[in-house]
Design an enzyme around this catalytic site. Structure first.
Site, PDB file in Angstrom:
ATOM      1  N   LYS A 174      11.558   2.597 -14.551  1.00 50.16           N
ATOM      2  CA  LYS A 174      10.885   1.808 -14.309  1.00 50.16           C
ATOM      3  C   LYS A 174      11.090   0.922 -12.855  1.00 50.16           C
ATOM      4  O   LYS A 174      11.994   0.073 -13.062  1.00 50.16           O
ATOM      5  CB  LYS A 174       9.605   1.739 -15.585  1.00 50.16           C
ATOM      6  CG  LYS A 174      10.413   0.216 -15.830  1.00 50.16           C
ATOM      7  CD  LYS A 174       8.700  -0.026 -16.639  1.00 50.16           C
ATOM      8  CE  LYS A 174       8.992  -1.063 -17.956  1.00 50.16           C
ATOM      9  NZ  LYS A 174       7.914  -1.628 -18.573  1.00 50.16           N
TER      10      LYS A 174
ATOM     11  N   TYR B 144       5.460  12.754  -7.682  1.00 48.53           N
ATOM     12  CA  TYR B 144       6.674  13.444  -7.204  1.00 48.53           C
ATOM     13  C   TYR B 144       7.006  11.991  -6.324  1.00 48.53           C
ATOM     14  O   TYR B 144       6.330  11.783  -5.561  1.00 48.53           O
ATOM     15  CB  TYR B 144       7.380  13.885  -6.927  1.00 48.53           C
ATOM     16  CG  TYR B 144       6.582  14.727  -5.846  1.00 48.53           C
ATOM     17  CD1 TYR B 144       6.744  15.202  -4.202  1.00 48.53           C
ATOM     18  CD2 TYR B 144       5.374  15.449  -6.071  1.00 48.53           C
ATOM     19  CE1 TYR B 144       6.690  15.348  -3.630  1.00 48.53           C
ATOM     20  CE2 TYR B 144       5.043  15.954  -4.984  1.00 48.53           C
ATOM     21  CZ  TYR B 144       5.012  15.981  -3.522  1.00 48.53           C
ATOM     22  OH  TYR B 144       4.583  16.814  -2.156  1.00 48.53           O
TER      23      TYR B 144
ATOM     24  N   SER C 153       1.917  12.315  -3.460  1.00 52.82           N
ATOM     25  CA  SER C 153       3.000  12.197  -4.199  1.00 52.82           C
ATOM     26  C   SER C 153       3.612  10.485  -3.859  1.00 52.82           C
ATOM     27  O   SER C 153       2.367   9.852  -3.787  1.00 52.82           O
ATOM     28  CB  SER C 153       4.310  12.744  -3.168  1.00 52.82           C
ATOM     29  OG  SER C 153       3.840  11.586  -1.626  1.00 52.82           O
TER      30      SER C 153
END
Length: 121
Positions: free
Chosen positions: A9, A58, A25
């Site tokens: 993360k 993504y 995205s």
């Protein structure tokens, strides 16, 4: 048995742009992607600290050194420039993998500069 766990993360990044008229995205600075061990095109979950939104998208490669954190397409409606977000990726681990489990946690400041990298939850 496999268990889905935190893989990586980027913690408390600042949204630098929100571009509605772009393919959906999140554009992330190349160095941040590398340090977080994220790949271009990888599925990530975005957690918006400011408004509680949680959504999936993504990754797209951003220019190294610009510290981009830009939500594109429909995701741009879920953030505002300046919002704090957490970019999270998960992976499936076997019981054996979990014996040496070490997720990557990249801590950043208000300018998306890396302040620390941890290998623990």
């Amino acid at each position: 048995m496999n268990i889905e766990m935190l893989y990586s993360k980027i913690h408390r990044a600042t949204v630098t742009d929100a571009n509605l008229n772009y393919v959906g995205s999140i554009t992330i600075d190349e160095e941040l992607l590398e340090k977080a061990k994220l790949r271009v095109g990888q599925k990530v979950e975005i957690l918006n600290i400011n408004n509680g939104e949680r959504f999936t998208t993504y990754t797209i490669l951003g220019e190294r050194g610009k510290r981009d954190m830009c939500l594109n397409g429909a995701a741009a409606r879920k953030v505002q420039v300046g919002d704090k977000i957490i970019v999270v990726a998960y992976a499936s681990y076997s019981e054996a993998d979990l014996e040496n489990y070490q997720p990557t946690v990249v801590m950043v400041d208000d300018n998306n500069d890396i302040t620390d990298i941890k290998y623990e939850v």
